[in-house]
Design a protein around this motif. Structure first.
Motif, PDB file in Angstrom:
ATOM      1  N   UNK A   1      90.429 -19.829  72.565  1.00 23.36           N
ATOM      2  CA  UNK A   1      89.368 -20.861  72.729  1.00 23.36           C
ATOM      3  C   UNK A   1      88.349 -20.133  73.587  1.00 23.36           C
ATOM      4  N   UNK A   2      88.941 -19.498  74.798  1.00 18.62           N
ATOM      5  CA  UNK A   2      87.914 -18.734  75.646  1.00 18.62           C
ATOM      6  C   UNK A   2      87.201 -17.926  74.706  1.00 18.62           C
ATOM      7  N   UNK A   3      87.776 -16.962  74.097  1.00 22.12           N
ATOM      8  CA  UNK A   3      87.155 -15.814  73.214  1.00 22.12           C
ATOM      9  C   UNK A   3      86.047 -16.688  72.460  1.00 22.12           C
ATOM     10  N   UNK A   4      86.313 -17.579  71.577  1.00 19.97           N
ATOM     11  CA  UNK A   4      85.364 -18.285  70.733  1.00 19.97           C
ATOM     12  C   UNK A   4      84.026 -18.751  71.561  1.00 19.97           C
TER      13      UNK A   4
ATOM     14  N   UNK B   1      75.615  -5.168  77.985  1.00 24.16           N
ATOM     15  CA  UNK B   1      76.131  -6.577  78.634  1.00 24.16           C
ATOM     16  C   UNK B   1      76.898  -7.170  77.333  1.00 24.16           C
ATOM     17  N   UNK B   2      76.172  -7.191  75.916  1.00 23.34           N
ATOM     18  CA  UNK B   2      76.682  -7.811  74.890  1.00 23.34           C
ATOM     19  C   UNK B   2      77.839  -7.045  74.372  1.00 23.34           C
ATOM     20  N   UNK B   3      77.936  -5.820  74.442  1.00 20.38           N
ATOM     21  CA  UNK B   3      79.217  -5.046  74.172  1.00 20.38           C
ATOM     22  C   UNK B   3      80.391  -5.297  75.025  1.00 20.38           C
ATOM     23  N   UNK B   4      79.933  -5.583  76.408  1.00 22.76           N
ATOM     24  CA  UNK B   4      80.971  -5.701  77.198  1.00 22.76           C
ATOM     25  C   UNK B   4      81.828  -7.109  76.989  1.00 22.76           C
ATOM     26  N   UNK B   5      81.022  -8.172  76.731  1.00 20.07           N
ATOM     27  CA  UNK B   5      81.330  -9.550  76.513  1.00 20.07           C
ATOM     28  C   UNK B   5      82.042  -9.731  75.141  1.00 20.07           C
TER      29      UNK B   5
ATOM     30  N   UNK C   1      83.927  -6.944  74.012  1.00 21.43           N
ATOM     31  CA  UNK C   1      85.057  -6.328  74.280  1.00 21.43           C
ATOM     32  C   UNK C   1      86.136  -7.504  75.006  1.00 21.43           C
ATOM     33  N   UNK C   2      85.550  -8.050  75.854  1.00 25.54           N
ATOM     34  CA  UNK C   2      86.157  -8.987  76.492  1.00 25.54           C
ATOM     35  C   UNK C   2      86.728 -10.143  75.643  1.00 25.54           C
ATOM     36  N   UNK C   3      85.862 -10.593  74.735  1.00 28.18           N
ATOM     37  CA  UNK C   3      86.359 -11.731  73.575  1.00 28.18           C
ATOM     38  C   UNK C   3      87.322 -11.016  72.686  1.00 28.18           C
ATOM     39  N   UNK C   4      87.219  -9.732  72.683  1.00 30.09           N
ATOM     40  CA  UNK C   4      88.301  -9.196  71.482  1.00 30.09           C
ATOM     41  C   UNK C   4      89.791  -8.973  72.409  1.00 30.09           C
ATOM     42  N   UNK C   5      89.576  -8.647  73.714  1.00 26.83           N
ATOM     43  CA  UNK C   5      90.842  -8.502  74.372  1.00 26.83           C
ATOM     44  C   UNK C   5      91.528 -10.068  74.413  1.00 26.83           C
TER      45      UNK C   5
ATOM     46  N   UNK D   1      90.854   1.011  69.312  1.00 29.34           N
ATOM     47  CA  UNK D   1      90.164   1.015  70.490  1.00 29.34           C
ATOM     48  C   UNK D   1      91.008   1.492  71.692  1.00 29.34           C
ATOM     49  N   UNK D   2      92.275   1.501  71.875  1.00 31.41           N
ATOM     50  CA  UNK D   2      93.205   1.880  72.711  1.00 31.41           C
ATOM     51  C   UNK D   2      93.263   3.461  72.899  1.00 31.41           C
ATOM     52  N   UNK D   3      93.157   3.916  71.870  1.00 27.78           N
ATOM     53  CA  UNK D   3      93.044   5.605  71.595  1.00 27.78           C
ATOM     54  C   UNK D   3      91.777   6.123  72.115  1.00 27.78           C
ATOM     55  N   UNK D   4      90.611   5.436  72.303  1.00 27.24           N
ATOM     56  CA  UNK D   4      89.393   5.842  73.106  1.00 27.24           C
ATOM     57  C   UNK D   4      89.835   6.028  74.519  1.00 27.24           C
ATOM     58  N   UNK D   5      90.837   5.769  75.149  1.00 30.39           N
ATOM     59  CA  UNK D   5      91.102   6.155  76.330  1.00 30.39           C
ATOM     60  C   UNK D   5      92.155   7.162  76.475  1.00 30.39           C
TER      61      UNK D   5
END
Lengths: 256, 219
Positions: free
Chosen positions: A38-41, A99-103, A105-109, A129-133
């Protein structure tokens, strides 16, 4: 006789209590996942939309400033603008996109993409995504293109466990490692299907120390995996590779 | 550079700032275009039936009617209906929920019109590129919506007839017993699967050939 009855009763109550505890943990985990979804949506439907509108507005300002510079015909307001106006708007466009990309990424988390539709795609995206680090890690995927029978509730439980397992196994700054990810289904002798996710981690043994297969975190993960999805996590070593196999019974989603 | 073709566009989104931002960008590129908007799903079917637009730009999370909450399921249901009824309509999905489109993949594969997906994080020029591709009848779906290379048997046959036997689309259509339009449909789907899209200075068929060889589809 009385002692035997006593033992059987105790055993019955222990199993019953353990079963209730497991159901309670599963329920609690599901509530948490729903809350996160719900938070992500809410981020996707609110903050991301507003950020999109802001970005388009800033892009418009940036283009207007750019065309004035090119045409050499400033509008009545542009005389007041400093020369760096165009650069300034570009900077804010970039910040707005960031900012859009950070938000996003947060919603995807909070609620991983594809988790309700396809474990294959959800895994593929989450691991990429995890492999990027961990850019030094080479990953090969053997994932089926169709994976529609798995329950979304199971997917929501499995994915975070898998990502935690990978993080425990492969810390950042690991180098010279290869990971093979295989997802498939096996028919058990009782004609039911078992889903199997296998990670084969091959290290360059001269430079890398393989993770211990007896670590406390791995033990915890085994317990949690068993409690949440009635599954098994087996970890073994073979021919210089570490093999982690997660298996769990397939649960079909009932049509609404 | 602005384009002077007078198109009719329909923009569907429930956020005023998004509609405004999208319309400004479209007007900048297509100054003569007639742009109609809708913010709820209940208005869309009739709007499309009445205006027969060249292109629809649509968000997925929209309310069914005014004062209702936005839901992806509403957008997906609406899109399902539109793709089924208006099989040649060019569609651009501009959404923060594009990954949910995986649920409509078979329908998107079968759609005869252009179909492109523009993530809302994309800059204006990228969105305009997706609009242009959709108007050309092309398909663009993000690679992350696929597991590996997903090529259908008929697409493979078309590739072999085109590149091994050197046949034209007309002859391929005759050999495969389908229409030329269907062959063009196969091309756009195959090119999307291979990640081949129009690029300035590149011949798209040659690029498709190279990509198909790299993927091991052709010897």
């Amino acid at each position: 006789m009385l002692v035997t009855i006593g033992w059987v009763t105790t055993l019955y109550w222990v199993i019953r209590r353990w079963s209730h505890q497991r159901q309670a943990w599963q329920w609690w985990q599901q509530q948490q996942a729903c809350q996160q979804h719900r938070s992500a949506e809410s981020i996707r439907d609110g903050l991301l939309q507003q950020t999109f509108g802001l970005t388009r507005y800033l892009e418009g300002l940036s283009q207007a400033a750019c065309s004035e510079t090119i045409s050499g015909h400033p509008t009545e307001h542009s005389a007041d603008r400093p020369e760096s106006y165009s650069k300034l708007t570009d900077t804010w466009v970039a910040r707005s996109r960031s900012l859009y990309q950070s938000l996003e990424a947060l919603s995807n988390d909070l609620s991983p993409p594809f988790v309700e539709d396809s474990l294959s795609l959800a895994l593929q995206l989450a691991i990429k995504d995890w492999n990027q680090s961990r850019p030094e890690l080479t990953i090969r995927y053997h994932l089926p293109s169709e994976w529609i029978d798995n329950s979304p509730a199971d997917n929501r439980r499995i994915l975070p466990l898998v990502m935690t397992l990978l993080t425990v196994l492969i810390p950042k700054n690991s180098s010279g490692q290869q990971l093979e990810v295989t997802l498939n289904k096996k028919v058990t002798p009782h004609d039911s299907q078992t889903c199997q996710l296998t990670f084969k981690l091959t290290c360059n043994l001269q430079t890398q120390q393989q993770p211990s297969i007896q670590g406390v975190e791995l033990m915890h993960l085994k317990e949690i995996f068993h409690s949440l999805v009635t599954g098994r996590l087996d970890i073994s070593k073979a021919e210089g590779s570490l093999i982690c196999r997660l298996s769990w019974p397939e649960t079909h989603t009932l049509a609404p | 550079m602005s384009k002077n073709t007078s198109y009719t566009f329909v923009v569907i989104d429930d956020h005023d700032s998004v509609v405004e931002g999208t319309c400004i960008v479209l007007k900048g590129e297509y100054p003569d275009a007639k742009i109609l908007t809708a913010s709820t799903a209940d208005k869309v079917e009739s709007l499309i039936a009445e205006t027969q637009p060249n292109l629809m730009v649509m968000d997925l999370s929209i309310p069914s009617e005014p004062d209702r909450e936005s839901h992806i399921s509403t957008g997906l249901d609406l899109l399902t209906g539109i793709l089924t009824t208006h099989t040649a309509l060019n569609v651009v999905i501009q959404s923060a929920h594009v990954k949910a489109l995986i649920r409509l993949k078979p329908l998107i594969d079968a759609h005869k019109g252009g179909f492109t997906i523009s993530d809302k994080s994309a800059p204006s020029h990228e969105m305009l590129k997706k609009v242009d591709w959709a108007l050309q009848g092309l398909v663009f779906t993000p690679q992350e919506m696929r597991v590996g290379l997903e090529i259908k048997r008929e697409w493979m046959t078309m590739l072999e007839l085109a590149f091994k036997e050197g046949l034209t689309d007309k002859l391929i259509a005759q050999k495969m017993n389908v229409s030329e339009r269907t062959v063009r449909h196969y091309w756009t789907r195959t090119q999307d699967a291979l990640g081949v899209y129009p690029e300035e200075g590149f011949n798209i068929r040659v690029h498709t050939h190279n990509k198909a060889r790299q993927a091991g589809l052709l010897d």
